[in-house]
Enzyme design. Structure first.
Site, PDB file in Angstrom:
ATOM      1  N   GLY A 141     -24.337  -8.875  17.678  1.00  9.62           N
ATOM      2  CA  GLY A 141     -23.662  -9.482  18.757  1.00  9.62           C
ATOM      3  C   GLY A 141     -24.525 -10.423  19.608  1.00  9.62           C
ATOM      4  N   SER A 142     -24.708 -10.468  20.722  1.00  9.93           N
ATOM      5  CA  SER A 142     -25.248 -11.753  21.512  1.00  9.93           C
ATOM      6  C   SER A 142     -26.699 -11.668  21.432  1.00  9.93           C
ATOM      7  CB  SER A 142     -24.576 -11.744  23.061  1.00  9.93           C
ATOM      8  OG  SER A 142     -23.485 -12.027  23.107  1.00  9.93           O
ATOM      9  N   VAL A 143     -27.381 -10.687  20.876  1.00  8.84           N
ATOM     10  CA  VAL A 143     -28.971 -10.605  20.862  1.00  8.84           C
ATOM     11  C   VAL A 143     -29.170 -11.638  19.787  1.00  8.84           C
ATOM     12  CG1 VAL A 143     -30.884  -9.445  20.033  1.00  8.84           C
ATOM     13  CG2 VAL A 143     -29.314  -8.232  21.467  1.00  8.84           C
TER      14      VAL A 143
ATOM     15  N   LYS B 110     -28.005 -14.567  19.762  1.00  8.74           N
ATOM     16  CA  LYS B 110     -28.335 -15.879  20.187  1.00  8.74           C
ATOM     17  C   LYS B 110     -29.839 -16.282  20.478  1.00  8.74           C
ATOM     18  CE  LYS B 110     -23.846 -15.304  22.813  1.00  8.74           C
ATOM     19  NZ  LYS B 110     -23.045 -14.873  23.774  1.00  8.74           N
TER      20      LYS B 110
END
Length: 581
Positions: free
Chosen positions: A288-290, A292
């Site tokens: 997921g967004s980690v 990014k």
């Protein structure tokens, strides 16, 4: 005539005796010697003392204490075999019929059998006293060290355990370093007669060689605290499982690698088989967004963006036949790159990633270690999945940029994020102090640590400043993960998992996570938390964030890491277009 007949008979008898003597001494000599040895000699194992497994401060996580084996001479126990088997099975929890079979004489050649192994000394003494009260004979004890795990379930997912058969191990470090820990058993052979040892009879002994100790980078106190905070979060969110990693940002040394559910290493038989390994290494999921954090630092390193780069972010972003959306509803908004990270915008990240070709983004993620094992010396580690670069499309690039379509394990992702904390250098994680060789022949440990530059120190610094906004009140998605007095860099993650009957995202549940480090401008510790399949309403910031904050606060205090006292990040997160009307 009678004399001749007599001489002939004597000659025939001598010939018969000679032939028999030849058979005994020549043809069947080895067989008869073996029978004689079996009838008069007893060989027993002298177990080596297994090495200890210690934490970084020398606190035992696994050790061998005084224990005994109970042995028997079936030729002497047979008359009372049923009564003896009843006592042993009741007192030691053994199978009655198995014990009875061992105690019953099959023939006169079997004079020694193992009845029970690794029995606590006090219990064995009590059992033997009870047998003596009944005047039962034919049983004795020998030294047989007993494996114990003083911390119970603390670190059990790493340590593993010994099964009833000492040649088999559940996994974990007990298995990986069995050759180092086990040492080499010795043996003793002695002569018996009439069921008793002959004092001046033949006797030979090969002394055992004790195993070596294994010292870990784990801090038992940090491991304990991490596991307890993680357990509370998993239970409160009614999640399936969770994992937490605590790492020294500078050295890659692992201070804690916690899993929940776990098990008590002293009572492995009561555990669910699924809980016997370490999920932090074996379970894979989409980060997921980690993710990014990795995308942003790579873009900055390549000179494609800066924290102030402006993006006009639409409500949805069409990519091929899909539409990418954000976790929050919005119209057209204006974010800087720092704002994209602070607000965790999928659309903004996908837009930024178009500055890379698919091959360029793949190359950076490969350098971050995605799709590769960390090789810390534990069995069952997965490598995750970074799709081959020749299979990437523009949609693949967009999805992987914000953490979907790629799979990791918890330690792998912690190591990647720690690269940003460590000034852009990936330092290989270590679980073992010094240098040690696994049973499969791989050398691991702090003495084998490797380093490689993934992004520049300046790119890492700027990424850390953007991550700091995530924990800033009224700016980021997880202000609750901040620690008063400290500059904390962090990043939330929420990803759908594939699962269910359809093997699709719709039925797979979520994996929520939080990664970060502190102090943000002088990192000392990196913490990563992932909780899989929590109840509805869970999020990276709201569910994993509090675990991150508590664990990081604890380790900063325990190791007396002072705040840097510097001003926090003030990067702009929004920009206002000029009004040309």
């Amino acid at each position: 005539m009678r004399l001749r007949i007599g001489l002939l008979v004597i000659a025939m008898l001598l010939s018969l005796f000679g032939a028999r003597l030849f058979q005994l001494q020549g043809i069947d000599s080895k067989a008869y010697a073996t029978r004689a040895a079996q009838a008069g000699l007893v060989s027993i194992e002298l177990p080596a003392k297994r090495g200890r497994i210690l934490d970084r401060n020398g606190v035992p996580l696994a050790e061998s204490v005084a224990g005994v084996m109970i042995v028997a001479d079936p030729t002497r126990t047979t008359p009372n075999a049923e009564a003896i088997a009843k006592i042993l099975s009741e007192r030691l929890g053994l199978d009655y019929f198995d014990v009875l079979s061992k105690l019953t004489k099959k023939n006169d050649q079997v004079r020694f059998v193992y009845v029970a192994r690794r029995v606590p000394s006090t219990l064995a003494s009590s059992v033997m006293d009870q047998l003596r009260q009944h005047e039962y004979v034919g049983l004795d004890t020998r030294s047989d060290p007993l494996r114990t795990y003083p911390a119970g379930d603390v670190g059990a997912n790493l340590i593993g355990y010994l099964s009833d058969d000492p040649a088999k191990f559940s996994g974990g470090l007990e298995r990986s370093f069995n050759k180092l820990l086990a040492g080499k058993d010795g043996s003793e052979t002695y002569e018996v007669g009439g069921g008793n040892r002959i004092p001046l009879g033949d006797n030979s002994e090969v002394k055992p060689v004790d195993g070596q100790d294994l010292t870990l980078t784990i801090d038992r106190d940090v491991q304990w605290y991490s596991s307890r905070v993680l357990r509370t979060a998993v239970e409160q969110s009614k999640a399936e499982s969770g994992a937490a990693v605590v790492m020294d940002s500078r050295t890659g040394e692992i201070l804690a690698l916690a899993d929940y559910p776990t098990f008590d290493a002293n009572k492995p038989g009561r555990a669910n088989v699924k809980d016997l390994g370490t999920r932090a290494l074996s379970d894979v999921y989409e980060p997921g967004s980690v993710e990014k954090v990795l995308t942003a630092s790579a873009l900055i390193d390549a000179g494609k963006v800066t924290p102030q780069t402006r993006f006009t972010v639409p409500p949805v972003l069409p990519v091929l036949d899909r539409k990418i959306g954000d976790w929050f509803n919005h119209g057209t908004i204006h974010l800087t790159m720092a704002g994209v990270i602070a607000r965790s915008s999928n659309i903004g990240t996908a837009m930024a990633a178009t500055e890379f070709t698919p091959e360029q983004l793949w190359s950076y993620l490969d350098k971050f270690g995605l799709g590769q094992k960390t090789d810390i010396g534990m069995p069952g580690e997965t490598r995750g999945l970074l799709p081959p670069r020749d299979q990437w499309s523009s949609l693949t690039r967009a999805q992987i940029a914000f953490g979907q379509g790629v799979s990791v394990n918890a330690l792998q992702m912690a190591t990647a994020v720690n690269t940003v904390a460590n000034s852009g250098q990936l330092v290989s994680p270590s679980l073992v102090e010094g240098r040690a060789t696994t049973s499969s022949g791989n050398e691991v440990g702090t003495a084998t640590t490797t380093r490689r530059t993934v992004v520049s120190p300046e790119a890492a610094r700027q990424t850390a400043e953007m991550m700091e906004l995530v924990t800033t009140q009224d700016v980021g998605t997880a202000p609750g993960a901040g620690i008063p007095g400290y500059r904390v860099a962090g990043k939330t993650g929420t990803a759908q998992e594939v699962g269910g009957a359809c093997n699709c995202y719709a039925d797979g549940g979520l994996a929520v996570s939080f990664a970060g480090f502190a102090p943000a401008d002088k990192p000392r510790f990196t913490v990563y938390v992932v909780i899989k399949r929590p109840m509805d309403g869970a999020s990276g910031g709201g569910t994993a964030g509090p675990v991150f904050r508590k664990v990081l606060s604890y380790v900063l205090q325990k190791y007396a890491v002072p705040p840097t006292g510097t001003a926090p990040s003030t990067l702009p997160t929004k920009w206002r277009p000029r009004n040309h009307g």
